[in-house]
Design a protein around this motif. Structure first.
Motif, mmCIF file in Angstrom:
data_model
loop_
_atom_site.group_PDB
_atom_site.id
_atom_site.type_symbol
_atom_site.label_atom_id
_atom_site.label_comp_id
_atom_site.label_asym_id
_atom_site.label_seq_id
_atom_site.Cartn_x
_atom_site.Cartn_y
_atom_site.Cartn_z
ATOM 1 N N SER A 58 27.346 100.685 23.844
ATOM 2 C CA SER A 58 27.487 99.325 24.360
ATOM 3 C C SER A 58 26.164 98.581 24.267
ATOM 4 O O SER A 58 25.085 99.189 24.271
ATOM 5 N N SER A 111 29.187 106.682 25.480
ATOM 6 C CA SER A 111 29.674 105.327 25.241
ATOM 7 C C SER A 111 28.636 104.579 24.417
ATOM 8 O O SER A 111 27.438 104.909 24.457
ATOM 9 N N HIS A 128 24.970 105.566 25.377
ATOM 10 C CA HIS A 128 24.738 105.844 26.794
ATOM 11 C C HIS A 128 25.584 107.049 27.214
ATOM 12 O O HIS A 128 26.581 107.384 26.570
ATOM 13 N N HIS A 129 25.201 107.675 28.306
ATOM 14 C CA HIS A 129 26.038 108.692 28.919
ATOM 15 C C HIS A 129 27.253 108.044 29.558
ATOM 16 O O HIS A 129 27.133 107.027 30.250
ATOM 17 N N GLY A 130 28.424 108.652 29.328
ATOM 18 C CA GLY A 130 29.626 108.237 30.020
ATOM 19 C C GLY A 130 29.693 108.871 31.399
ATOM 20 O O GLY A 130 28.759 109.553 31.840
ATOM 21 N N SER A 131 30.815 108.674 32.085
ATOM 22 C CA SER A 131 30.932 109.109 33.479
ATOM 23 C C SER A 131 30.746 110.618 33.636
ATOM 24 O O SER A 131 30.085 111.076 34.574
ATOM 25 N N ASP A 157 33.669 111.816 23.308
ATOM 26 C CA ASP A 157 34.223 110.906 24.304
ATOM 27 C C ASP A 157 33.392 110.851 25.574
ATOM 28 O O ASP A 157 33.629 109.993 26.439
ATOM 29 N N ASP A 158 32.421 111.751 25.703
ATOM 30 C CA ASP A 158 31.557 111.744 26.878
ATOM 31 C C ASP A 158 30.394 110.765 26.737
ATOM 32 O O ASP A 158 29.592 110.610 27.667
#
Length: 279
Positions: free
Chosen positions: A239, A237, A190-193, A234-235
């Motif tokens: 889950s 995720s 998924h895309h992170g914040s 790190d950008d």
């Protein structure tokens, strides 16, 4: 040929065709990092194991795996990719071959890695059966693929011309189980914040903003180029929740021979019962 020219040849990137991602190209950085995050997340499962990367492409992933694995074998159908990996990543034993007929012995590897490849294959079931065959009992298949629901929404045929069939989570699970695997984990990228902020900044979809510029064949705006170049693993995720909203599916499937043996016995019992009842 001089030593310098040989070195330059080995360091030359593979051409970007749209069929695979490669490192070191600024405009490709988003897709490269989206692939790389899965390698990083599952790398520990390759520690001290014999690993086959089926469909190794440019080879950067197989080279990452070589940091922790006992042995890494790469396999690709593209001879230019095979030669590139042999020159650039000498820790990888590189083979040229067909993923529908893996050139390895039964039970000969502990892990098969197959990231962003199965969607390119015409006979996905045959490939998975081959993965099951070459894995040792208890071995793992680590696999990722674009989520059909979000990658080609509302379409019967994939948007990417190099893809033959894209999958959703249920379809992926069914394919793996039909090949004899037990699905230990089904999760998604998924895309992170930060990437969600970039989605909003670039008209609602950071991905579409990149695709539109690429299709236009014109120079990218400076802010889009800068945003793409700045993406890191790190950008993203990984889950399990909201699996149908994920960008890419990520699965860990186990060669649990007891499960397959039970399935075979159940099928045999059903066949016998049908014959005895005359149905």
């Amino acid at each position: 040929m001089s030593e310098t020219s040989v070195s330059n040849h080995e360091d030359a990137p593979l051409p970007l065709t749209g069929e695979r991602t490669v490192p070191g190209i600024p405009e490709e950085n988003y897709w490269f990092r989206r692939h790389e995050v899965v390698y990083r997340a599952l790398l520990e499962r390759c520690t001290d194991r014999r690993v086959l990367e089926a469909g190794s492409g440019e080879g950067y992933g197989a080279n990452m795996i070589a940091d922790v694995a006992t042995k890494v074998t790469g396999l690709d159908y593209d001879i230019s990719a095979v030669e590139h990996v042999r020159a650039r990543y000498p820790r990888v034993e590189m083979l040229h071959g067909n993923l529908a007929e893996l050139p390895l012995a039964d039970n000969s590897v502990d892990v098969v890695v197959n990231f962003q490849v199965i969607e390119h294959l015409w006979d996905q079931g045959q490939f998975l059966r081959e993965c099951f065959r070459v894995l040792a009992p208890g071995g793992e298949l680590l696999i990722s693929t674009p989520n059909r629901i979000t990658f080609s929404p509302g379409r019967d045929t994939p948007l990417n011309p190099f893809h033959t069939r894209e999958l959703n989570a249920a379809e992926m699970t069914e394919l793996l189980e039909d090949a004899g695997f037990r699905v230990q984990l089904m999760t998604g990228v998924h895309h992170g914040s930060r990437l969600k902020e970039l989605d909003a900044k670039h008209g609602g979809s950071f991905i579409n903003a990149q695709i539109d510029r690429a299709l236009a064949g014109e120079p990218w705006p400076e802010d889009l180029t800068r945003d793409v170049e700045g993406i890191t693993v790190d950008d993203f995720s990984i889950s399990e929740p909201d699996i149908d909203d994920s960008l890419d599916l990520v699965a860990i499937a186990v060669k649990d021979t007891a499960v397959k043996d039970t399935a075979v016995k159940d099928t045999a019992v059903k066949d016998t019962a049908v014959k005895e009842t005359g149905e």
